[in-house]
Design an enzyme around this catalytic site. Structure first.
Site, PDB file in Angstrom:
ATOM      1  N   ARG A 103      57.811  53.629  42.228  1.00 21.46           N
ATOM      2  CA  ARG A 103      56.441  53.915  42.688  1.00 21.46           C
ATOM      3  C   ARG A 103      56.555  54.794  43.920  1.00 21.46           C
ATOM      4  NH1 ARG A 103      51.163  50.131  43.423  1.00 21.46           N
ATOM      5  NH2 ARG A 103      51.291  50.421  41.169  1.00 21.46           N
ATOM      6  N   HIS A 130      49.743  57.143  36.265  1.00 19.04           N
ATOM      7  CA  HIS A 130      50.047  55.694  36.278  1.00 19.04           C
ATOM      8  C   HIS A 130      50.131  55.244  34.809  1.00 19.04           C
ATOM      9  CE1 HIS A 130      50.527  51.742  37.704  1.00 19.04           C
ATOM     10  NE2 HIS A 130      49.330  51.469  38.183  1.00 19.04           N
ATOM     11  N   GLN A 133      49.991  51.420  33.554  1.00 19.21           N
ATOM     12  CA  GLN A 133      48.664  50.808  33.679  1.00 19.21           C
ATOM     13  C   GLN A 133      47.837  51.071  32.420  1.00 19.21           C
ATOM     14  OE1 GLN A 133      47.112  49.079  36.461  1.00 19.21           O
ATOM     15  NE2 GLN A 133      45.739  48.621  34.769  1.00 19.21           N
ATOM     16  N   ASP A 222      38.081  52.777  39.242  1.00 20.41           N
ATOM     17  CA  ASP A 222      39.222  52.587  40.143  1.00 20.41           C
ATOM     18  C   ASP A 222      38.709  52.890  41.546  1.00 20.41           C
ATOM     19  OD1 ASP A 222      41.779  52.412  41.249  1.00 20.41           O
ATOM     20  OD2 ASP A 222      42.495  54.314  40.423  1.00 20.41           O
ATOM     21  N   CYS A 262      41.593  48.750  37.090  1.00 21.95           N
ATOM     22  CA  CYS A 262      43.042  48.518  37.198  1.00 21.95           C
ATOM     23  C   CYS A 262      43.377  47.565  38.338  1.00 21.95           C
ATOM     24  CB  CYS A 262      43.771  49.846  37.362  1.00 21.95           C
ATOM     25  SG  CYS A 262      43.188  50.831  38.739  1.00 21.95           S
ATOM     26  N   ARG A 290      49.456  43.300  31.969  1.00 20.19           N
ATOM     27  CA  ARG A 290      50.503  44.146  32.546  1.00 20.19           C
ATOM     28  C   ARG A 290      51.874  43.513  32.268  1.00 20.19           C
ATOM     29  NH1 ARG A 290      49.384  47.585  36.805  1.00 20.19           N
ATOM     30  NH2 ARG A 290      51.393  48.428  36.149  1.00 20.19           N
TER      31      ARG A 290
HETATM   32  N1  NVA Z   1      44.383  55.117  42.072  1.00 20.52           N
HETATM   33  C1  NVA Z   1      44.921  53.950  42.715  1.00 20.52           C
HETATM   34  C2  NVA Z   1      45.527  53.033  41.717  1.00 20.52           C
HETATM   35  C3  NVA Z   1      46.068  51.745  42.287  1.00 20.52           C
HETATM   36  C4  NVA Z   1      46.683  50.868  41.247  1.00 20.52           C
HETATM   37  C5  NVA Z   1      45.941  54.374  43.755  1.00 20.52           C
HETATM   38  O1  NVA Z   1      46.739  55.279  43.474  1.00 20.52           O
HETATM   39  O2  NVA Z   1      45.929  53.814  44.854  1.00 20.52           O
HETATM   40  N1   CP Z   2      46.958  48.199  39.158  1.00 25.22           N
HETATM   41  C1   CP Z   2      48.099  48.264  39.890  1.00 25.22           C
HETATM   42  O1   CP Z   2      48.976  49.081  39.653  1.00 25.22           O
HETATM   43  O2   CP Z   2      48.123  47.342  40.885  1.00 25.22           O
HETATM   44  P1   CP Z   2      49.212  47.252  42.045  1.00 25.22           P
HETATM   45  O3   CP Z   2      48.963  48.417  42.983  1.00 25.22           O
HETATM   46  O4   CP Z   2      48.952  45.923  42.694  1.00 25.22           O
HETATM   47  O5   CP Z   2      50.581  47.349  41.439  1.00 25.22           O
END
Ligand code: NVA
Ligand code: CP
Length: 306
Positions: A103, A130, A133, A222, A262, A290
């Site tokens: 990540r 992502h 997800q 989101d 998500c 997930r």
């Molecule tokens: N769009 C959000 C998704 C979090 C799971 C982010 O990148 O923070």
């Molecule tokens: N939806 C998701 O990816 O959540 P986290 O940021 O908690 O991993």
């Protein structure tokens, strides 16, 4: 040959369907106590540069439930923070672990790791995509709706990393995706153009959330400010004010429509408390899935025979 999952484009439509079916089967087997520990003595390495609850814990729990182990590193605990090249990191980690989930911010960083690692690299979220997800969300939709046939998903809000993965999924599987985004926050042209050229789905972009949801089976949203955009949060609260999933927007959708998010959610911003906790919301079943999708994915990338 190793298979990476950096974006949904890395999979064929048939591989996506097989992974979703495999996840559904593994969920059933887990609940019956008959799931085989197919990753015994295997190791997943995780390198995370952004916070995570669901992605980290579902990957780790999936690995442990399948008999394997995990090593979790933040970027700042590793020598990446002291400028060790990603190409060197990738080649070293590939000698210790069986697959890596990453990540991070720049998507090119996961591409670089994947180029140099001889083991599969999984994107656990970048600024641009992502994939895990959205693939697990397709499992949730298949489970709740019975199939993915003639699906129509409406995305409400920011044209962000999760939205980009929805566009890739629509292109691969051929379902309809309507995105309602405020001006200046549409998904990237490159992603939309790729879908137009390569895809079999229909991607519509509109300014009007009501138009997007009017014939949708799924309403999806989101956060308005993603990780790394914290400085813009105040400004975005104004820009996105009319892009909230609330009772009034839900009333403009078909009565069977489900609500997905998500998570993490900001109640009162992109979704109201009433909708989030209401009967159409499946967000916690969605979060649970997930785990089963990660099981299927890890089993597939690590145990592939070819
Ligand atoms: N769009 C959000 C998704 C979090 C799971 C982010 O990148 O923070
Ligand atoms: N939806 C998701 O990816 O959540 P986290 O940021 O908690 O991993």
């Amino acid at each position: 040959m190793k298979r990476d999952l950096l974006t949904i484009r890395d999979l064929t439509a048939s591989e996506i369907r097989q992974l979703i079916d495999r996840a559904q089967r593994m969920k059933q087997e887990w609940s019956e106590g008959s799931l085989r520990p197919s990753l015994s003595r295997r190791i997943l390495g995780l390198i995370f540069a952004k916070p995570s609850t669901r992605t980290r814990v579902s990957f780790e729990a999936a690995m442990y439930r399948l008999g394997g182990n995990c090593i979790f590193l933040t970027e700042k605990d590793s020598q990446i923070s002291r400028s060790e090249p990603l190409a060197d990191t990738a080649r070293v980690l590939a000698r210790y672990v069986d697959t890596i989930a990453v990540r991070t911010f720049a998507h090119r960083d996961v591409e670089e790791l994947a180029r140099f690692a001889s083991i599969p690299v999984i994107n656990g979220l970048t600024d641009d995509f992502h994939p895990c997800q959205v693939l697990s969300d397709l499992l949730t939709i298949q489970e709740k709706r019975g199939s993915l046939e003639a699906l129509h998903v409406a995305w409400i809000g920011d044209g962000n990393n999760v939205a980009h993965s929805w566009i890739n999924a629509s292109a691969r599987l051929g379902f309809t995706l309507s995105l309602a985004c405020p001006p200046g926050h549409e998904p990237s042209n490159a992603v939309v153009e790729w879908a137009g050229k390569e895809g079999t789905g229909a991607v519509h972009i509109t300014r009007d959330p009501r138009e997007a949801v009017s014939s949708a089976d799924v309403l999806y949203t989101d956060v308005w400010a993603s990780m790394g955009q914290e400085a813009e949060a105040e400004e975005r609260r104004k820009t996105f004010r009319d892009y909230q999933i609330n009772d009034s927007l839900l009333a403009a959708a078909p009565s069977h429509a489900l609500v997905l998010h998500c998570l993490p959610a900001h109640r009162g911003e992109e979704i109201t408390e009433e909708v989030m906790e209401g009967p159409r919301s499946v967000v916690f079943d969605q979060a649970e899935n997930r785990l089963y999708f990660q099981m299927a994915l890890l089993d597939w990338v690590i145990n592939r025979q070819d």
